[in-house]
Structures are given as structure tokens and as C-alpha cells.
Design an enzyme around this catalytic site. Structure first.
Site, PDB file in Angstrom:
ATOM      1  CB  THR A 128      -0.922   0.062   1.153  1.00  0.00           C
ATOM      2  OG1 THR A 128      -1.078   1.248   1.397  1.00  0.00           O
ATOM      3  CG2 THR A 128      -0.084  -0.380   2.579  1.00  0.00           C
ATOM      4  CG  ASP A 129      -1.113   5.088  -1.045  1.00  0.00           C
ATOM      5  OD1 ASP A 129      -1.741   4.326  -0.181  1.00  0.00           O
ATOM      6  OD2 ASP A 129      -1.640   5.661  -1.791  1.00  0.00           O
ATOM      7  CD  GLU A 130      -3.607   3.321   4.070  1.00  0.00           C
ATOM      8  OE1 GLU A 130      -3.455   3.318   5.365  1.00  0.00           O
ATOM      9  OE2 GLU A 130      -4.632   3.078   3.387  1.00  0.00           O
ATOM     10  CE1 TYR A 153      -3.235  -2.726   5.533  1.00  0.00           C
ATOM     11  CE2 TYR A 153      -3.137  -0.363   5.072  1.00  0.00           C
ATOM     12  CZ  TYR A 153      -3.280  -1.859   4.710  1.00  0.00           C
ATOM     13  OH  TYR A 153      -3.269  -2.218   3.306  1.00  0.00           O
ATOM     14  CE  LYS A 157       0.252  -4.605   2.889  1.00  0.00           C
ATOM     15  NZ  LYS A 157       0.160  -6.087   2.583  1.00  0.00           N
TER      16      LYS A 157
HETATM   17  P1  NAD Z   1      -9.280  -8.091   2.200  1.00  0.00           P
HETATM   18  O1  NAD Z   1      -9.206  -7.510   3.612  1.00  0.00           O
HETATM   19  O2  NAD Z   1     -10.347  -7.405   1.345  1.00  0.00           O
HETATM   20  O3  NAD Z   1      -8.665  -9.336   1.783  1.00  0.00           O
HETATM   21  C1  NAD Z   1      -7.745  -9.943   2.541  1.00  0.00           C
HETATM   22  C2  NAD Z   1      -7.834 -11.512   2.549  1.00  0.00           C
HETATM   23  O4  NAD Z   1      -6.835 -12.122   2.985  1.00  0.00           O
HETATM   24  C3  NAD Z   1      -9.071 -12.144   3.015  1.00  0.00           C
HETATM   25  O5  NAD Z   1      -9.736 -13.141   1.822  1.00  0.00           O
HETATM   26  C4  NAD Z   1      -8.511 -12.955   4.326  1.00  0.00           C
HETATM   27  O6  NAD Z   1      -9.545 -14.050   4.648  1.00  0.00           O
HETATM   28  C5  NAD Z   1      -7.364 -13.321   3.849  1.00  0.00           C
HETATM   29  N1  NAD Z   1      -6.419 -13.387   5.077  1.00  0.00           N
HETATM   30  C6  NAD Z   1      -6.203 -12.665   6.168  1.00  0.00           C
HETATM   31  N2  NAD Z   1      -5.409 -13.077   7.046  1.00  0.00           N
HETATM   32  C7  NAD Z   1      -5.083 -14.384   6.670  1.00  0.00           C
HETATM   33  C8  NAD Z   1      -4.056 -15.321   7.055  1.00  0.00           C
HETATM   34  N3  NAD Z   1      -3.680 -15.319   8.278  1.00  0.00           N
HETATM   35  N4  NAD Z   1      -3.706 -16.564   6.066  1.00  0.00           N
HETATM   36  C9  NAD Z   1      -4.433 -16.551   5.110  1.00  0.00           C
HETATM   37  N5  NAD Z   1      -5.195 -15.590   4.707  1.00  0.00           N
HETATM   38  C10 NAD Z   1      -5.588 -14.486   5.257  1.00  0.00           C
HETATM   39  O7  NAD Z   1      -7.809  -6.941   1.497  1.00  0.00           O
HETATM   40  P2  NAD Z   1      -7.667  -6.190   0.093  1.00  0.00           P
HETATM   41  O8  NAD Z   1      -8.399  -4.865   0.294  1.00  0.00           O
HETATM   42  O9  NAD Z   1      -8.048  -7.035  -1.012  1.00  0.00           O
HETATM   43  O10 NAD Z   1      -6.211  -5.976   0.160  1.00  0.00           O
HETATM   44  C11 NAD Z   1      -5.327  -7.145  -0.338  1.00  0.00           C
HETATM   45  C12 NAD Z   1      -3.798  -6.424  -0.084  1.00  0.00           C
HETATM   46  O11 NAD Z   1      -3.780  -5.501  -0.815  1.00  0.00           O
HETATM   47  C13 NAD Z   1      -3.484  -6.349   1.244  1.00  0.00           C
HETATM   48  O12 NAD Z   1      -2.227  -6.809   1.370  1.00  0.00           O
HETATM   49  C14 NAD Z   1      -3.407  -4.849   1.333  1.00  0.00           C
HETATM   50  O13 NAD Z   1      -2.707  -4.385   2.324  1.00  0.00           O
HETATM   51  C15 NAD Z   1      -3.188  -4.323   0.014  1.00  0.00           C
HETATM   52  N6  NAD Z   1      -3.643  -3.240  -0.763  1.00  0.00           N
HETATM   53  C16 NAD Z   1      -4.941  -2.892  -0.401  1.00  0.00           C
HETATM   54  C17 NAD Z   1      -5.413  -1.536  -0.921  1.00  0.00           C
HETATM   55  C18 NAD Z   1      -6.897  -1.201  -0.615  1.00  0.00           C
HETATM   56  O14 NAD Z   1      -7.393  -0.253  -0.952  1.00  0.00           O
HETATM   57  N7  NAD Z   1      -7.911  -2.302  -0.474  1.00  0.00           N
HETATM   58  C19 NAD Z   1      -4.437  -0.943  -1.435  1.00  0.00           C
HETATM   59  C20 NAD Z   1      -3.191  -1.095  -1.634  1.00  0.00           C
HETATM   60  C21 NAD Z   1      -2.739  -2.439  -0.977  1.00  0.00           C
HETATM   61  P1  TYD Z   2     -10.792   3.790   4.331  1.00  0.00           P
HETATM   62  O1  TYD Z   2     -11.876   3.042   3.231  1.00  0.00           O
HETATM   63  O2  TYD Z   2     -10.946   3.027   5.680  1.00  0.00           O
HETATM   64  O3  TYD Z   2      -9.573   3.487   3.690  1.00  0.00           O
HETATM   65  P2  TYD Z   2      -8.080   3.767   4.449  1.00  0.00           P
HETATM   66  O4  TYD Z   2      -8.207   4.359   5.631  1.00  0.00           O
HETATM   67  O5  TYD Z   2      -7.120   2.701   4.074  1.00  0.00           O
HETATM   68  O6  TYD Z   2      -7.558   5.097   3.608  1.00  0.00           O
HETATM   69  O7  TYD Z   2     -11.031   5.351   4.438  1.00  0.00           O
HETATM   70  C1  TYD Z   2     -10.816   6.065   3.360  1.00  0.00           C
HETATM   71  C2  TYD Z   2     -11.055   7.372   3.933  1.00  0.00           C
HETATM   72  O8  TYD Z   2     -12.255   7.703   4.334  1.00  0.00           O
HETATM   73  C3  TYD Z   2     -10.137   7.942   5.222  1.00  0.00           C
HETATM   74  O9  TYD Z   2      -9.587   9.034   4.952  1.00  0.00           O
HETATM   75  C4  TYD Z   2     -10.989   7.548   6.448  1.00  0.00           C
HETATM   76  C5  TYD Z   2     -12.585   8.048   5.775  1.00  0.00           C
HETATM   77  N1  TYD Z   2     -13.705   7.348   6.321  1.00  0.00           N
HETATM   78  C6  TYD Z   2     -14.758   8.197   6.876  1.00  0.00           C
HETATM   79  O10 TYD Z   2     -14.622   9.300   6.755  1.00  0.00           O
HETATM   80  N2  TYD Z   2     -15.747   7.442   7.209  1.00  0.00           N
HETATM   81  C7  TYD Z   2     -15.919   6.187   7.231  1.00  0.00           C
HETATM   82  O11 TYD Z   2     -16.997   5.635   7.774  1.00  0.00           O
HETATM   83  C8  TYD Z   2     -14.828   5.221   6.898  1.00  0.00           C
HETATM   84  C9  TYD Z   2     -14.674   3.854   6.916  1.00  0.00           C
HETATM   85  C10 TYD Z   2     -13.620   5.803   6.425  1.00  0.00           C
END
Ligand code: NAD
Ligand code: TYD
Length: 345
Positions: A128-130, A153, A157
């Protein structure tokens, strides 16, 4: 060359399932490794049922991971399994350290043993960019931006990214890392801002905006992220990091208003515009102000281009939630109803 045999950890999650759907459609052999936590939804793979294998397992389980590699014989592991929600990491950081840090180290050990017998293997780490922390009003994250994570989180990461680089630099394991901005799209678990707001609109519930709604995120449609992951897998260089983002910065309030406006058009509400439901609530502790990606490296060296703008992507997303209550209704009823997370420290 595109990998033929792929392990996808976290393949029942939001981004992992989008990747699995694409890999299956392309005719690759896919093993999904997923623990099926609250965020793991097997139904997200319904479109490709019968085209992948599923191993329900924890990535922290070394012997099961060793066995999965030896038996499936992958060319690539796409590592997406993680605890992914910032607000949950505030309430309970332990699971984030366990899965994201210990789990990644465990998987790296299994991958290393496998690579030593199969030198064409690649470990692809999805991050992630975070990890870069928070920007002020100006500037972008590049691959050279120093790490400065703030939430449990993002810190977990960041640790996982460092472990992947350490296994590359120390043992020579072939790796690729991508750091992507906020994703959105179909099958997004409704704890994250965009699906939460869509579903609260449909249920006539308040739309919780943290603080003043002025925090900025850089939104990318999930299939554009998946196209970047496939490109990096095929053409990326060993040991390299690529930032992924499509220059779609929006304040949270703008995001919520865009969803409201789209729903006003597609599913008008008798009681008045959806924006009447906007409710300002206590801010997230340690809330990063702004994320924004400079994707030049990925665009210039590998030729990646996103297909969706925020406007086209959000419309597709709202449409998808309107058409697919079979997917989200059981989740809202049985797993997570939308209550506030991460507010208390
Ligand atoms: P998500 O929470 O939707 O899915 C995570 C999956 O991992 C789930 O299916 C869960 O069952 C599985 N999991 C969790 N713990 C586990 C374990 N111990 N062993 C096996 N499986 C396990 O997450 P996502 O949003 O699809 O993100 C996927 C990846 O991409 C993550 O690594 C996240 O950090 C990264 N990422 C997410 C975003 C975003 O905006 N969602 C952006 C950039 C990077
Ligand atoms: P989120 O979807 O949780 O992603 P991330 O924290 O990884 O960026 O949140 C996106 C943005 O929206 C973040 O600045 C927090 C804000 N947010 C709200 O304002 N209300 C909400 O109910 C949630 C879940 C997030």
C-alpha cells in the site's frame, strides 16, 4: 513471460478475488490460499467456480505453506493475504502484526525453499501507499519516498515490505513489490468508505464522514490495480518496486457527494437527496491527511495505463452494488452491519 501456475494468498478478499477472476479467465492454473477471515468471501469467486483450487489455510502455518508450494509447484506467488482495515488495526493491532508481519515472513521462508529448487519462481508482494505516511497539500509519493507509517495497519505493511526486500538482498529471492493507492470497485468489503456509504444510502442510514471530510485519498478502480499486478509480473524487473495510482485525488467529502449524486440519478430517494444523510463524526485517531501517488515509473518503464477515471469507476461501482445485493446483504446481516470502528484509543 506471464506465469502459468499462480498461488494467490488472500484470493477470497477484495483485490485478491479480482486478480483470481482475471487469472482464471486467462487460463492460468490458480491456487487460492486464504484463511477465510471475516473479510474472506468465497462467493466473490462465483464467476470462476471450478477454475481454481482453494486451500483454506493460515499463511502463518509454515508446514502447510511448505506443502502448498511443493504440491502446487507455482511459478509465482501473488501475496495479498493481510488484515487490511485501518480502523480495525486501531482496535486490535495484534492480528495485523501476526498476519501481515509474521505471516509474510513465514511465506517468504516457504517461497525461499521452493525457489532454491525452481529458479524461475517469483515472489510478488502487494502493498500500500500508506507505508509512506501522510502528505501535505502538495507533492506525491514516489518509490524513493522514505517510509513513515502511522497506523498499526500501515506499520505492519511497512514491516512486510522490508522483510520482502531483506529476503531479496540477503538470500537472492526474486521479488517484486507494488505499493498501490486506495482501491474501490465490486466485491469491496462494506467496512471501507465507498461500499459503506453506498449501502448506508440504500438502507437510509447516516453516512459517517470522519472529521471535516477534508482528508484526501487517491482512488484506483480495482481492475486497474489488477492490470498493473499482471504487467509487473510479466515485465517487471527483479527486486524493483512500482507505485500504482491513477491521479484520482478526492477529499472524502467529494467521494461521498459523488456517490450521493450517482444514486440520486440511478435510485432516487423519496425522502430527498442522499446527501441529507451526511453526518460528521469524530475523526480517526492519527488520521493521515493526504495520499497521492506518482505512477511515472510504472507508466514509463512498463507502459501501464488505467482504464477508468474516478467518474467512470464510481458509476460502475454504484451500479454493481445496486445489481448485486445477493453478495452484500448476507455480509451486512451476518458479518458486519456498518457500526463505527477504531474511534476509541
Ligand atoms: P481484504 O481484507 O479484502 O482481503 C484480505 C484477504 O486475506 C481475505 O480473504 C482474508 O480471509 C485473507 N487473510 C487474512 N489473514 C489471513 C491469513 N493469516 N492467512 C491467509 N489468509 C488471510 O484485503 P484487500 O483490500 O483485498 O487487500 C489485499 C492486499 O492489498 C493487502 O495486502 C492490502 O494491504 C493491499 N492493498 C490494499 C489496498 C486497498 O485499497 N484495499 C490498497 C493497496 C494495497
Ligand atoms: P478507508 O476506506 O478505511 O481506507 P484507508 O483508511 O485505508 O484510506 O477510508 C478512506 C477514507 O475515508 C479515510 O480518510 C477515512 C475515511 N472514512 C470516513 O470518513 N468514514 C468512514 O466511515 C470510513 C470507513 C472511512
Amino acid at each position: 513471460m506471464a506465469s502459468k501456475r499462480c498461488i494467490v494468498t488472500g484470493g477470497c478478499g477484495f483485490i485478491g478475488s479480482a486478480l483470481v477472476r482475471r487469472l482464471c479467465r486467462e487460463g492460468r492454473d490458480v491456487l487460492v490460499v486464504d484463511k477465510l477471515t471475516y473479510a474472506g468471501v468465497k462467493e466473490s469467486l462465483k464467476e470462476v467456480d471450478g477454475l481454481y483450487d482453494l486451500l483454506v489455510a493460515d499463511i502463518c502455518d509454515q508446514s502447510r505453506m511448505d506443502r502448498a508450494f511443493a504440491e502446487f509447484r507455482p511459478d509465482t506467488v501473488f501475496h495479498l493475504a493481510a488484515e487490511s482495515h485501518v480502523d480495525r488495526s486501531i482496535d486490535g493491532p495484534g492480528e495485523f502484526v501476526r498476519t501481515n508481519v509474521v505471516g509474510t515472513a513465514t511465506l517468504l521462508q516457504s517461497a525461499l525453499a521452493w525457489w532454491r529448487k525452481n529458479p524461475a519462481f517469483v515472489f510478488q508482494h502487494i502493498s500500500t501507499d500508506e507505508v509512506y505516511g501522510s502528505l501535505g497539500a502538495e507533492g506525491f509519493f514516489t518509490e524513493a519516498t522514505p517510509y513513515s507509517p502511522h497506523s498499526p495497519y500501515s506499520a505492519s505493511k511497512a514491516a512486510s515490505d522490508h522483510l520482502v526486500r531483506a529476503w531479496h538482498d540477503t538470500y537472492g529471492l526474486p521479488v517484486r513489490i507494488t505499493n498501490c493507492s486506495n482501491n474501490y470497485g465490486p466485491y469491496h468489503f462494506p467496512e471501507k468508505l465507498i461500499p459503506l456509504v453506498i449501502l448506508n444510502c440504500l438502507d437510509g442510514k447516516p453516512l459517517p464522514v470522519y472529521g471535516k471530510g477534508a482528508n484526501v485519498r487517491d482512488w484506483l478502480y480495482v481492475e486497474d490495480h489488477v492490470s498493473a499486478l499482471c504487467l509487473v509480473n510479466e515485465k517487471g524487473a527483479d527486486g524493483e518496486t512500482y507505485n500504482v495510482g491513477g491521479h484520482n485525488e478526492r477529499t472524502n467529502l467529494e467521494v461521498v457527494q459523488a456517490i450521493c449524486a450517482t444514486l440520486d440519478e440511478l435510485r432516487p430517494r423519496a425522502a430527498g437527496p442522499y446527501s441529507d444523510l451526511i453526518t460528521y463524526v469524530a475523526d480517526r485517531p492519527g488520521h493521515d491527511l493526504r495520499y497521492a501517488i506518482d505512477p511515472s515509473k510504472l507508466m514509463d518503464t512498463l507502459g501501464w495505463r488505467p482504464a477508468e477515471s474516478f467518474d467512470t469507476g464510481i458509476r460502475k461501482t454504484v451500479r454493481w452494488y445496486l445489481d448485486n445485493d445477493w453478495w452484500w446483504r448476507p455480509i451486512r446481516e451476518q458479518r458486519y452491519a456498518g457500526g463505527r470502528l477504531g474511534a476509541k484509543v
